[in-house]
Design a protein around this motif. Structure first.
Motif, PDB file in Angstrom:
ATOM      1  N   THR A 135      87.171-105.425  89.292  1.00  0.00           N
ATOM      2  CA  THR A 135      87.885-106.293  88.377  1.00  0.00           C
ATOM      3  C   THR A 135      89.179-106.806  89.006  1.00  0.00           C
ATOM      4  OG1 THR A 135      88.898-106.421  86.205  1.00  0.00           O
ATOM      5  CG2 THR A 135      88.975-104.309  87.287  1.00  0.00           C
ATOM      6  N   ARG A 136      89.585-107.999  88.616  1.00  0.00           N
ATOM      7  CA  ARG A 136      90.797-108.599  89.188  1.00  0.00           C
ATOM      8  C   ARG A 136      92.063-108.026  88.564  1.00  0.00           C
ATOM      9  NH1 ARG A 136      89.977-115.006  89.426  1.00  0.00           N
ATOM     10  NH2 ARG A 136      92.077-114.865  90.250  1.00  0.00           N
ATOM     11  N   TYR A 137      91.991-107.640  87.308  1.00  0.00           N
ATOM     12  CA  TYR A 137      93.178-107.175  86.581  1.00  0.00           C
ATOM     13  C   TYR A 137      92.882-105.839  85.889  1.00  0.00           C
ATOM     14  CZ  TYR A 137      93.903-112.125  87.312  1.00  0.00           C
ATOM     15  OH  TYR A 137      94.000-113.358  87.894  1.00  0.00           O
ATOM     16  N   PRO A 138      92.821-104.744  86.646  1.00  0.00           N
ATOM     17  CA  PRO A 138      92.444-103.455  86.049  1.00  0.00           C
ATOM     18  C   PRO A 138      93.448-102.947  85.015  1.00  0.00           C
ATOM     19  CG  PRO A 138      93.073-103.177  88.351  1.00  0.00           C
ATOM     20  CD  PRO A 138      93.036-104.635  88.084  1.00  0.00           C
ATOM     21  N   LYS A 139      94.737-103.154  85.244  1.00  0.00           N
ATOM     22  CA  LYS A 139      95.752-102.679  84.288  1.00  0.00           C
ATOM     23  C   LYS A 139      95.602-103.391  82.954  1.00  0.00           C
ATOM     24  CE  LYS A 139      99.754-100.758  83.051  1.00  0.00           C
ATOM     25  NZ  LYS A 139      99.543-100.378  81.692  1.00  0.00           N
ATOM     26  N   LEU A 140      95.389-104.699  82.986  1.00  0.00           N
ATOM     27  CA  LEU A 140      95.191-105.462  81.755  1.00  0.00           C
ATOM     28  C   LEU A 140      93.958-104.975  81.009  1.00  0.00           C
ATOM     29  CD1 LEU A 140      95.812-109.021  80.931  1.00  0.00           C
ATOM     30  CD2 LEU A 140      93.434-108.347  80.797  1.00  0.00           C
ATOM     31  N   GLU A 141      92.879-104.729  81.732  1.00  0.00           N
ATOM     32  CA  GLU A 141      91.651-104.272  81.089  1.00  0.00           C
ATOM     33  C   GLU A 141      91.813-102.868  80.516  1.00  0.00           C
ATOM     34  OE1 GLU A 141      88.085-104.865  83.308  1.00  0.00           O
ATOM     35  OE2 GLU A 141      88.338-107.037  83.380  1.00  0.00           O
ATOM     36  N   ASP A 142      92.551-101.998  81.211  1.00  0.00           N
ATOM     37  CA  ASP A 142      92.806-100.659  80.671  1.00  0.00           C
ATOM     38  C   ASP A 142      93.603-100.742  79.377  1.00  0.00           C
ATOM     39  OD1 ASP A 142      91.434 -99.489  82.759  1.00  0.00           O
ATOM     40  OD2 ASP A 142      93.244 -99.017  83.921  1.00  0.00           O
ATOM     41  N   ASP A 143      94.625-101.602  79.346  1.00  0.00           N
ATOM     42  CA  ASP A 143      95.425-101.784  78.133  1.00  0.00           C
ATOM     43  C   ASP A 143      94.578-102.356  77.002  1.00  0.00           C
ATOM     44  OD1 ASP A 143      97.567-100.851  79.558  1.00  0.00           O
ATOM     45  OD2 ASP A 143      98.486-102.822  79.868  1.00  0.00           O
ATOM     46  N   LEU A 144      93.714-103.297  77.338  1.00  0.00           N
ATOM     47  CA  LEU A 144      92.845-103.911  76.343  1.00  0.00           C
ATOM     48  C   LEU A 144      91.857-102.885  75.787  1.00  0.00           C
ATOM     49  CD1 LEU A 144      92.124-106.569  74.932  1.00  0.00           C
ATOM     50  CD2 LEU A 144      90.553-107.052  76.812  1.00  0.00           C
ATOM     51  N   PHE A 145      91.321-102.046  76.655  1.00  0.00           N
ATOM     52  CA  PHE A 145      90.400-100.999  76.209  1.00  0.00           C
ATOM     53  C   PHE A 145      91.107-100.016  75.281  1.00  0.00           C
ATOM     54  CE2 PHE A 145      88.506 -96.750  76.881  1.00  0.00           C
ATOM     55  CZ  PHE A 145      87.274 -96.982  76.281  1.00  0.00           C
ATOM     56  N   ALA A 146      92.343 -99.645  75.618  1.00  0.00           N
ATOM     57  CA  ALA A 146      93.114 -98.740  74.760  1.00  0.00           C
ATOM     58  C   ALA A 146      93.350 -99.376  73.387  1.00  0.00           C
ATOM     59  CB  ALA A 146      94.441 -98.389  75.426  1.00  0.00           C
ATOM     60  N   TRP A 147      93.647-100.675  73.366  1.00  0.00           N
ATOM     61  CA  TRP A 147      93.872-101.379  72.110  1.00  0.00           C
ATOM     62  C   TRP A 147      92.601-101.404  71.255  1.00  0.00           C
ATOM     63  CZ3 TRP A 147      91.808-106.062  70.335  1.00  0.00           C
ATOM     64  CH2 TRP A 147      92.415-106.578  69.198  1.00  0.00           C
ATOM     65  N   ILE A 148      91.457-101.685  71.892  1.00  0.00           N
ATOM     66  CA  ILE A 148      90.183-101.719  71.171  1.00  0.00           C
ATOM     67  C   ILE A 148      89.855-100.335  70.615  1.00  0.00           C
ATOM     68  CG2 ILE A 148      87.681-102.020  71.447  1.00  0.00           C
ATOM     69  CD1 ILE A 148      88.322-104.224  73.498  1.00  0.00           C
ATOM     70  N   SER A 149      90.070 -99.304  71.424  1.00  0.00           N
ATOM     71  CA  SER A 149      89.787 -97.941  70.974  1.00  0.00           C
ATOM     72  C   SER A 149      90.645 -97.571  69.775  1.00  0.00           C
ATOM     73  CB  SER A 149      90.029 -96.952  72.109  1.00  0.00           C
ATOM     74  OG  SER A 149      89.194 -97.237  73.199  1.00  0.00           O
ATOM     75  N   GLU A 150      91.905 -97.962  69.809  1.00  0.00           N
ATOM     76  CA  GLU A 150      92.818 -97.676  68.701  1.00  0.00           C
ATOM     77  C   GLU A 150      92.368 -98.392  67.429  1.00  0.00           C
ATOM     78  OE1 GLU A 150      97.341 -98.894  67.475  1.00  0.00           O
ATOM     79  OE2 GLU A 150      96.937 -98.468  69.587  1.00  0.00           O
ATOM     80  N   LYS A 151      92.005 -99.663  67.565  1.00  0.00           N
ATOM     81  CA  LYS A 151      91.544-100.432  66.410  1.00  0.00           C
ATOM     82  C   LYS A 151      90.288 -99.812  65.804  1.00  0.00           C
ATOM     83  CE  LYS A 151      94.248-104.026  65.939  1.00  0.00           C
ATOM     84  NZ  LYS A 151      95.031-104.189  64.738  1.00  0.00           N
ATOM     85  N   ARG A 152      89.352 -99.450  66.665  1.00  0.00           N
ATOM     86  CA  ARG A 152      88.103 -98.864  66.165  1.00  0.00           C
ATOM     87  C   ARG A 152      88.337 -97.497  65.537  1.00  0.00           C
ATOM     88  NH1 ARG A 152      83.287-100.423  70.429  1.00  0.00           N
ATOM     89  NH2 ARG A 152      83.105-102.583  69.783  1.00  0.00           N
ATOM     90  N   ALA A 153      89.272 -96.724  66.097  1.00  0.00           N
ATOM     91  CA  ALA A 153      89.586 -95.414  65.513  1.00  0.00           C
ATOM     92  C   ALA A 153      90.164 -95.563  64.110  1.00  0.00           C
ATOM     93  CB  ALA A 153      90.567 -94.667  66.412  1.00  0.00           C
TER      94      ALA A 153
END
Length: 171
Positions: free
Chosen positions: A53-71
């Motif tokens: 991936t070109r932007y791993p930090k952005l994707e990690d932050d996005l994944f954390a946000w999605i996980s929080e929303k789903r939780a």
């Protein structure tokens, strides 16, 4: 393992490939990559996972946000994910680390890759997932409904064979 069979049975590459119904080139490739194949985790489907991936930090932050929303029980749709990725890309930290992110298009193809990399799916809440609270006067409502049905049956002279019960859930 086909390579093990090939090495221990003194068969030719073509003969072994014919037994296992594979191409000889495939067996040659496996034979040349035997060391890598043996050290690879059994659940890995591919040796090479593709372009990183070109932007791993952005994707990690996005994944954390999605996980929080789903939780929290919130629905996260594709458009919402793309909008959040765009807003994360405009943050000062992201711009400082990745100056070329300004022109990046967070397309549906990028989204499909992101969802695949993080093993996410756009799932919808099923009608049977949510638990609905039963009304406090349930028994009273049941009795009123049954009395009404019995009244209709007697008044219109319906036979029992023409009556049925059906239950539906939205799909």
């Amino acid at each position: 393992m086909i390579v093990y069979y090939y090495e221990n049975n003194n068969k030719s590459i073509r003969g072994t490939a014919k037994i296992f119904d594979i191409q000889p080139k495939q067996l040659r490739d496996w034979k040349n990559k035997k060391g890598t194949l043996l050290t690879t985790a059994p659940h890995m489907a591919k040796l090479h996972q593709g372009k990183p991936t070109r932007y791993p930090k952005l994707e990690d932050d996005l994944f954390a946000w999605i996980s929080e929303k789903r939780a929290n029980g919130n629905a996260v749709i594709q458009k919402l994910i793309i909008n959040k990725a765009i807003s994360l890309s405009k943050s000062p930290e992201s711009l400082a680390n990745n100056p070329d992110i300004i022109g990046f298009k967070f397309s549906n193809r990028w989204l499909d890759g992101f969802l695949g990399r993080y093993d996410l799916s756009e799932r919808r809440r099923e009608a049977t997932d949510g638990f609905k609270q039963l009304p406090s006067d349930l028994i009273e409502k049941q009795n009123i409904f049954l009395n009404y049905i019995m009244y209709l049956r007697i008044h219109n002279k319906y036979e029992l064979k023409y009556m049925g019960n059906m239950d539906e859930i939205s799909m």
